[in-house]
Design an enzyme around this catalytic site. Structure first.
Site, PDB file in Angstrom:
ATOM      1  NE  ARG A  75      -3.245   2.536   2.691  1.00  0.00           N
ATOM      2  CZ  ARG A  75      -3.265   3.298   3.785  1.00  0.00           C
ATOM      3  NH1 ARG A  75      -2.783   2.849   4.928  1.00  0.00           N
ATOM      4  NH2 ARG A  75      -3.794   4.494   3.750  1.00  0.00           N
ATOM      5  CG  HIS A 118      -1.280   8.845   3.602  1.00  0.00           C
ATOM      6  ND1 HIS A 118      -1.397   7.492   3.842  1.00  0.00           N
ATOM      7  CD2 HIS A 118      -0.903   9.388   4.776  1.00  0.00           C
ATOM      8  CE1 HIS A 118      -1.093   7.232   5.117  1.00  0.00           C
ATOM      9  NE2 HIS A 118      -0.787   8.374   5.703  1.00  0.00           N
ATOM     10  CD  GLU A 163      -4.950   7.521   9.901  1.00  0.00           C
ATOM     11  OE1 GLU A 163      -4.435   8.574  10.298  1.00  0.00           O
ATOM     12  OE2 GLU A 163      -4.616   6.401  10.339  1.00  0.00           O
ATOM     13  CG  ASN A 293      -5.134   3.313   8.770  1.00  0.00           C
ATOM     14  OD1 ASN A 293      -5.234   2.326   8.028  1.00  0.00           O
ATOM     15  ND2 ASN A 293      -4.756   4.500   8.335  1.00  0.00           N
ATOM     16  CE1 TYR A 295      -0.104   2.424  13.627  1.00  0.00           C
ATOM     17  CE2 TYR A 295      -2.050   3.570  12.816  1.00  0.00           C
ATOM     18  CZ  TYR A 295      -0.804   3.014  12.584  1.00  0.00           C
ATOM     19  OH  TYR A 295      -0.263   3.050  11.335  1.00  0.00           O
ATOM     20  CD  GLU A 351      -1.716   3.808   8.172  1.00  0.00           C
ATOM     21  OE1 GLU A 351      -1.472   4.216   9.326  1.00  0.00           O
ATOM     22  OE2 GLU A 351      -1.866   4.559   7.196  1.00  0.00           O
TER      23      GLU A 351
END
Ligand code: FCB
Length: 444
Positions: A75, A118, A163, A293, A295, A351
């Protein structure tokens, strides 16, 4: 041991400004991140993306690393100011880089997964109002169409936006990201135009361009927990969930903005007139997958001093190098909630990864046990989610290389490949070796 199906996609992810460098090569003009990173005090240590991993000039070496890792897919994102250095002015030379990259990946049997945006908005677009200006939707459509025309034959899947919360809220509300504004009215307008441009581009891809590849959007989501059962903390957690997650999930999947948040924001927002008729229908148009994504979880408590009554609470969880809670179980709860409340689309984890304080040893090894453990735990969680029928179709580790971590500059290393930024030498961390093994065995 947990097995992955043959069609599950393992990949790694990067983004243009974070790795490419070469900011003036082949006709590229500045993006808002060039300007922001050169503004004193905005980025740790005054770091910029001027050189970054010099990926633009070392692309073949990096493709070889991907090949050795054995990943199914890679990606990456496209730097808008390479492709449109000025308004309405296409630069074929800038596109050439991505064409070559995509073609080479296909030759190596690695599926290109392309993020159109991005965060590196061209400076020219910013000077015309950036995402706050509704015309940005048209500029983005023009840029996307060129990407489709030139790259679609190679690309396996498209992501319109990475995002939108960060681009809009960190960029225009909190001021931590480019362009560094602190104005909620601007942020909410920017978010709206970013989401609208997503919907328009998905419709254009399917209807007029007649593209046949998968297309979708990627959100950063954190499951939110209240620090206690008190009414105050519950309210704070609900507000933070609205700020981070629901403001983006609801327009995309339900065609409306959350009314509780509209109320809360209204003291800063003069009028919601910028939401025009038909916009929410466009934003919620069907796409082919949903990118997430992930985290960390968020633990939230009440604060009467905070604008929207929320602030981060003390958490005793183990932390990554960003100080973020390591929370694979909450990751699973997030996916369950999305399945219950929002979508049946295939989910790609576009991600997931962690920064740690890596040390390069003299013999070239990097023993990043913390990252190995983080990655193993989250890949195991993905396998468990799939056993429960959650349809997670792929996992992209962030990141292939240590890179320019936005406001943290080169201080935070997320790569599975260590980059010595003085020599540009790449070294395999233990996590890269472990990931290659997982991909090879298709099991954990
Ligand atoms: C995400 C961004 C990505 C990277 C990781 C650590 O928010 O999409 O570019 O910075 O965080």
């Amino acid at each position: 041991m947990k097995k992955f199906s043959q069609d599950f996609i393992f990949g790694t992810a990067t983004s243009s400004y974070q790795i490419e460098g070469a900011v003036t090569q082949d006709g590229r003009t500045p993006s808002i991140w060039d300007t922001f990173s050169k503004t004193p005090g905005k980025v740790w240590g005054g770091d910029t993306g001027d050189i970054a991993c010099d990926h633009y000039n070392r692309v073949e070496e990096d493709i070889q690393i991907l090949k050795e890792l054995g990943v199914d897919s890679y990606r990456f994102s496209i730097a808008w100011p390479r492709v449109f250095p000025a308004k309405g002015q296409y630069n074929a030379k800038g596109m050439e880089f991505y064409k070559n990259l995509a073609r080479r990946l296909v030759e190596e049997n690695i599926q290109p997964f392309v993020t159109i945006y991005h965060w590196d908005l061209p400076q020219w677009a910013h000077e015309l109002g950036g995402w706050v200006n509704r015309e940005s939707v048209e500029w983005f459509e023009e840029f996307s169409l060129k990407c489709f025309e030139e790259l679609d034959e190679y690309v396996a899947k498209w992501i319109t936006h990475n995002e939108p919360w960060c681009a809009a809220m960190l960029g225009y509300h909190q001021g931590e990201h480019a362009p560094g504004h602190t104005n909620l009215d601007e942020a909410i307008r920017a978010a709206h135009h970013i989401l609208l441009s997503h919907g328009r581009v998905v419709q254009m891809y399917k209807e007029s361009y007649k593209g046949t590849k998968e297309i979708g959007i990627t959100l950063n989501l954190s499951p939110v927990y209240a620090a206690s059962t008190s009414a105050n903390d519950q309210l704070a957690a609900n507000n933070f969930d609205g700020y981070l997650n629901r403001w983006f999930l609801e327009p995309i999947f339900k065609g409306s903005y959350p009314v509780d948040m509209m109320n809360l924001y209204s003291k800063y927002i003069y009028s919601y007139d910028f939401i025009q008729e038909g916009d929410l229908e466009t934003i919620s148009c069907p796409s082919d997958f949903f990118g997430i994504n992930f985290y960390n979880r968020a633990l939230i408590e009440f604060s009467s001093a905070a604008d929207f009554m929320f602030k981060p609470a003390y958490s005793d969880y183990p932390k990554s190098g960003m100080g973020w809670d390591i929370s694979p179980n909450e990751f699973k709860e997030l996916i369950h909630r999305l399945r219950e409340e929002y979508t049946t689309l295939p989910i790609y984890i576009t991600e997931n990864g962690a920064a740690f304080d890596d040390r390069l040893e003299e013999n070239g090894s990097v023993h990043d046990e913390g990252r190995v453990d983080y990655v193993e735990k989250h890949i195991t969680a993905v396998a468990e989610l799939n056993e429960e029928g959650m349809n997670v179709a792929g996992y992209y580790l962030w990141s292939l290389l240590d890179n320019f971590e936005w406001a943290f500059g080169y201080e935070k290393r997320f790569g599975i490949i260590f980059v010595d930024f003085n020599t540009q030498t790449r070294y395999w961390k233990d996590s890269a070796k472990r990931y290659a093994e997982i991909v090879r065995n298709r099991s954990i």
